[in-house]
Write a protein that holds these residues in place. Structure first.
Motif, PDB file in Angstrom:
ATOM      1  N   GLY A  44       0.815  -1.208   0.000  1.00 53.71           N
ATOM      2  CA  GLY A  44       0.000   0.000   0.000  1.00 53.71           C
ATOM      3  C   GLY A  44       0.852   1.263   0.000  1.00 53.71           C
ATOM      4  O   GLY A  44       0.567   2.226  -0.724  1.00 53.71           O
ATOM      5  N   THR A  45       1.909   1.250   0.797  1.00 50.43           N
ATOM      6  CA  THR A  45       2.815   2.399   0.854  1.00 50.43           C
ATOM      7  C   THR A  45       3.518   2.586  -0.483  1.00 50.43           C
ATOM      8  O   THR A  45       3.643   3.711  -0.980  1.00 50.43           O
ATOM      9  CB  THR A  45       3.843   2.222   1.989  1.00 50.43           C
ATOM     10  OG1 THR A  45       3.131   2.088   3.221  1.00 50.43           O
ATOM     11  CG2 THR A  45       4.791   3.399   2.068  1.00 50.43           C
ATOM     12  N   LEU A  46       3.965   1.500  -1.086  1.00 52.43           N
ATOM     13  CA  LEU A  46       4.610   1.576  -2.392  1.00 52.43           C
ATOM     14  C   LEU A  46       3.641   2.126  -3.440  1.00 52.43           C
ATOM     15  O   LEU A  46       4.019   2.961  -4.265  1.00 52.43           O
ATOM     16  CB  LEU A  46       5.137   0.206  -2.821  1.00 52.43           C
ATOM     17  CG  LEU A  46       5.782   0.137  -4.210  1.00 52.43           C
ATOM     18  CD1 LEU A  46       6.939   1.133  -4.324  1.00 52.43           C
ATOM     19  CD2 LEU A  46       6.265  -1.271  -4.496  1.00 52.43           C
ATOM     20  N   ALA A  47       2.395   1.694  -3.413  1.00 52.29           N
ATOM     21  CA  ALA A  47       1.404   2.186  -4.370  1.00 52.29           C
ATOM     22  C   ALA A  47       1.180   3.693  -4.197  1.00 52.29           C
ATOM     23  O   ALA A  47       1.099   4.433  -5.187  1.00 52.29           O
ATOM     24  CB  ALA A  47       0.086   1.429  -4.199  1.00 52.29           C
ATOM     25  N   GLN A  48       1.093   4.156  -2.949  1.00 48.25           N
ATOM     26  CA  GLN A  48       0.920   5.592  -2.697  1.00 48.25           C
ATOM     27  C   GLN A  48       2.128   6.376  -3.187  1.00 48.25           C
ATOM     28  O   GLN A  48       1.985   7.428  -3.821  1.00 48.25           O
ATOM     29  CB  GLN A  48       0.724   5.857  -1.206  1.00 48.25           C
ATOM     30  CG  GLN A  48      -0.593   5.400  -0.663  1.00 48.25           C
ATOM     31  CD  GLN A  48      -0.684   5.648   0.842  1.00 48.25           C
ATOM     32  OE1 GLN A  48       0.257   6.083   1.481  1.00 48.25           O
ATOM     33  NE2 GLN A  48      -1.853   5.365   1.398  1.00 48.25           N
ATOM     34  N   PHE A  49       3.318   5.874  -2.875  1.00 47.59           N
ATOM     35  CA  PHE A  49       4.536   6.548  -3.291  1.00 47.59           C
ATOM     36  C   PHE A  49       4.644   6.583  -4.814  1.00 47.59           C
ATOM     37  O   PHE A  49       4.947   7.626  -5.404  1.00 47.59           O
ATOM     38  CB  PHE A  49       5.757   5.862  -2.686  1.00 47.59           C
ATOM     39  CG  PHE A  49       7.041   6.524  -3.084  1.00 47.59           C
ATOM     40  CD1 PHE A  49       7.488   7.635  -2.399  1.00 47.59           C
ATOM     41  CD2 PHE A  49       7.772   6.046  -4.148  1.00 47.59           C
ATOM     42  CE1 PHE A  49       8.662   8.268  -2.777  1.00 47.59           C
ATOM     43  CE2 PHE A  49       8.953   6.662  -4.524  1.00 47.59           C
ATOM     44  CZ  PHE A  49       9.396   7.784  -3.841  1.00 47.59           C
ATOM     45  N   SER A  50       4.370   5.463  -5.458  1.00 51.92           N
ATOM     46  CA  SER A  50       4.459   5.390  -6.920  1.00 51.92           C
ATOM     47  C   SER A  50       3.484   6.348  -7.582  1.00 51.92           C
ATOM     48  O   SER A  50       3.826   7.026  -8.549  1.00 51.92           O
ATOM     49  CB  SER A  50       4.192   3.958  -7.401  1.00 51.92           C
ATOM     50  OG  SER A  50       5.189   3.089  -6.921  1.00 51.92           O
ATOM     51  N   ALA A  51       2.271   6.418  -7.054  1.00 55.12           N
ATOM     52  CA  ALA A  51       1.273   7.336  -7.604  1.00 55.12           C
ATOM     53  C   ALA A  51       1.736   8.787  -7.451  1.00 55.12           C
ATOM     54  O   ALA A  51       1.576   9.603  -8.368  1.00 55.12           O
ATOM     55  CB  ALA A  51      -0.077   7.123  -6.921  1.00 55.12           C
ATOM     56  N   ALA A  52       2.320   9.121  -6.308  1.00 53.70           N
ATOM     57  CA  ALA A  52       2.825  10.481  -6.083  1.00 53.70           C
ATOM     58  C   ALA A  52       3.980  10.798  -7.032  1.00 53.70           C
ATOM     59  O   ALA A  52       4.095  11.924  -7.524  1.00 53.70           O
ATOM     60  CB  ALA A  52       3.257  10.652  -4.631  1.00 53.70           C
ATOM     61  N   MET A  53       4.836   9.819  -7.290  1.00 55.43           N
ATOM     62  CA  MET A  53       5.930  10.032  -8.237  1.00 55.43           C
ATOM     63  C   MET A  53       5.387  10.267  -9.644  1.00 55.43           C
ATOM     64  O   MET A  53       5.859  11.152 -10.347  1.00 55.43           O
ATOM     65  CB  MET A  53       6.877   8.827  -8.238  1.00 55.43           C
ATOM     66  CG  MET A  53       7.746   8.712  -6.999  1.00 55.43           C
ATOM     67  SD  MET A  53       8.965  10.028  -6.836  1.00 55.43           S
ATOM     68  CE  MET A  53      10.109   9.561  -8.120  1.00 55.43           C
ATOM     69  N   LYS A  54       4.375   9.497 -10.041  1.00 55.87           N
ATOM     70  CA  LYS A  54       3.802   9.638 -11.382  1.00 55.87           C
ATOM     71  C   LYS A  54       3.159  10.999 -11.581  1.00 55.87           C
ATOM     72  O   LYS A  54       3.199  11.553 -12.673  1.00 55.87           O
ATOM     73  CB  LYS A  54       2.786   8.526 -11.644  1.00 55.87           C
ATOM     74  CG  LYS A  54       3.429   7.185 -11.872  1.00 55.87           C
ATOM     75  CD  LYS A  54       2.385   6.102 -12.092  1.00 55.87           C
ATOM     76  CE  LYS A  54       3.051   4.753 -12.218  1.00 55.87           C
ATOM     77  NZ  LYS A  54       2.065   3.664 -12.328  1.00 55.87           N
ATOM     78  N   ARG A  55       2.549  11.531 -10.536  1.00 56.45           N
ATOM     79  CA  ARG A  55       1.908  12.842 -10.679  1.00 56.45           C
ATOM     80  C   ARG A  55       2.827  13.983 -10.254  1.00 56.45           C
ATOM     81  O   ARG A  55       2.399  15.127 -10.196  1.00 56.45           O
ATOM     82  CB  ARG A  55       0.578  12.884  -9.943  1.00 56.45           C
ATOM     83  CG  ARG A  55       0.620  12.769  -8.469  1.00 56.45           C
ATOM     84  CD  ARG A  55      -0.791  12.883  -7.846  1.00 56.45           C
ATOM     85  NE  ARG A  55      -0.680  12.852  -6.412  1.00 56.45           N
ATOM     86  CZ  ARG A  55      -0.720  11.775  -5.658  1.00 56.45           C
ATOM     87  NH1 ARG A  55      -0.900  10.587  -6.211  1.00 56.45           N
ATOM     88  NH2 ARG A  55      -0.577  11.844  -4.347  1.00 56.45           N
ATOM     89  N   ALA A  56       4.102  13.656  -9.995  1.00 58.76           N
ATOM     90  CA  ALA A  56       5.117  14.653  -9.612  1.00 58.76           C
ATOM     91  C   ALA A  56       4.620  15.503  -8.451  1.00 58.76           C
ATOM     92  O   ALA A  56       4.502  16.718  -8.545  1.00 58.76           O
ATOM     93  CB  ALA A  56       5.504  15.514 -10.813  1.00 58.76           C
ATOM     94  N   ASP A  57       4.352  14.837  -7.319  1.00 56.20           N
ATOM     95  CA  ASP A  57       3.790  15.496  -6.142  1.00 56.20           C
ATOM     96  C   ASP A  57       4.761  15.418  -4.965  1.00 56.20           C
ATOM     97  O   ASP A  57       4.619  14.575  -4.074  1.00 56.20           O
ATOM     98  CB  ASP A  57       2.464  14.818  -5.786  1.00 56.20           C
ATOM     99  CG  ASP A  57       1.699  15.516  -4.684  1.00 56.20           C
ATOM    100  OD1 ASP A  57       2.272  16.419  -4.028  1.00 56.20           O
ATOM    101  OD2 ASP A  57       0.531  15.148  -4.473  1.00 56.20           O
ATOM    102  N   PRO A  58       5.773  16.295  -4.943  1.00 57.90           N
ATOM    103  CA  PRO A  58       6.772  16.229  -3.872  1.00 57.90           C
ATOM    104  C   PRO A  58       6.190  16.504  -2.493  1.00 57.90           C
ATOM    105  O   PRO A  58       6.684  15.990  -1.495  1.00 57.90           O
ATOM    106  CB  PRO A  58       7.808  17.284  -4.265  1.00 57.90           C
ATOM    107  CG  PRO A  58       7.079  18.219  -5.159  1.00 57.90           C
ATOM    108  CD  PRO A  58       6.042  17.394  -5.862  1.00 57.90           C
ATOM    109  N   GLY A  59       5.131  17.295  -2.425  1.00 59.71           N
ATOM    110  CA  GLY A  59       4.493  17.564  -1.132  1.00 59.71           C
ATOM    111  C   GLY A  59       3.921  16.303  -0.513  1.00 59.71           C
ATOM    112  O   GLY A  59       4.067  16.069   0.690  1.00 59.71           O
ATOM    113  N   PHE A  60       3.276  15.478  -1.328  1.00 63.60           N
ATOM    114  CA  PHE A  60       2.719  14.227  -0.805  1.00 63.60           C
ATOM    115  C   PHE A  60       3.835  13.278  -0.405  1.00 63.60           C
ATOM    116  O   PHE A  60       3.764  12.638   0.641  1.00 63.60           O
ATOM    117  CB  PHE A  60       1.793  13.555  -1.820  1.00 63.60           C
ATOM    118  CG  PHE A  60       1.163  12.310  -1.259  1.00 63.60           C
ATOM    119  CD1 PHE A  60       0.035  12.399  -0.474  1.00 63.60           C
ATOM    120  CD2 PHE A  60       1.723  11.061  -1.475  1.00 63.60           C
ATOM    121  CE1 PHE A  60      -0.535  11.257   0.077  1.00 63.60           C
ATOM    122  CE2 PHE A  60       1.163   9.920  -0.928  1.00 63.60           C
ATOM    123  CZ  PHE A  60       0.026  10.015  -0.156  1.00 63.60           C
TER     124      PHE A  60
END
Length: 90
Positions: A44-60
């Motif tokens: 779950g953590t990896l999925a959240q991190f990967s999604a944030a990387m894909k949308r270029a969301d450094p804040g998240f």
């Protein structure tokens, strides 16, 4: 980002959340954890991190770290320390 780098980041993010996995039950014995639940947390953590990387969301991404969390950069020596520095890095 190379797979190994993404995997390293995912491990670092998981470890920042995993403090509870090292908890004791208050009587000196290690707390027992369900391996399937631990695996689900990692995925779950990896999925959240990967999604944030894909949308270029450094804040998240930075929000996944504690205020004093540290990120290890594989391509250089040392740590990136603190949530603001982690956000700036990403």
């Amino acid at each position: 980002m190379a797979f190994n780098s993404l995997r390293s980041v995912a491990v670092a993010v998981f470890l920042s959340f995993a403090g509870g996995a090292c908890a004791h039950n208050g009587h000196g014995a290690p707390a027992r954890h369900d391996p399937a639940a631990v695996r689900a947390t990692i995925e779950g953590t990896l999925a959240q991190f990967s999604a944030a990387m894909k949308r270029a969301d450094p804040g998240f991404i930075a929000s996944m770290f504690t205020e004093d969390g540290e990120y290890v950069v594989a391509s250089r020596k040392g740590f990136i320390a603190g949530r603001p520095a982690v956000e700036e890095h990403f």
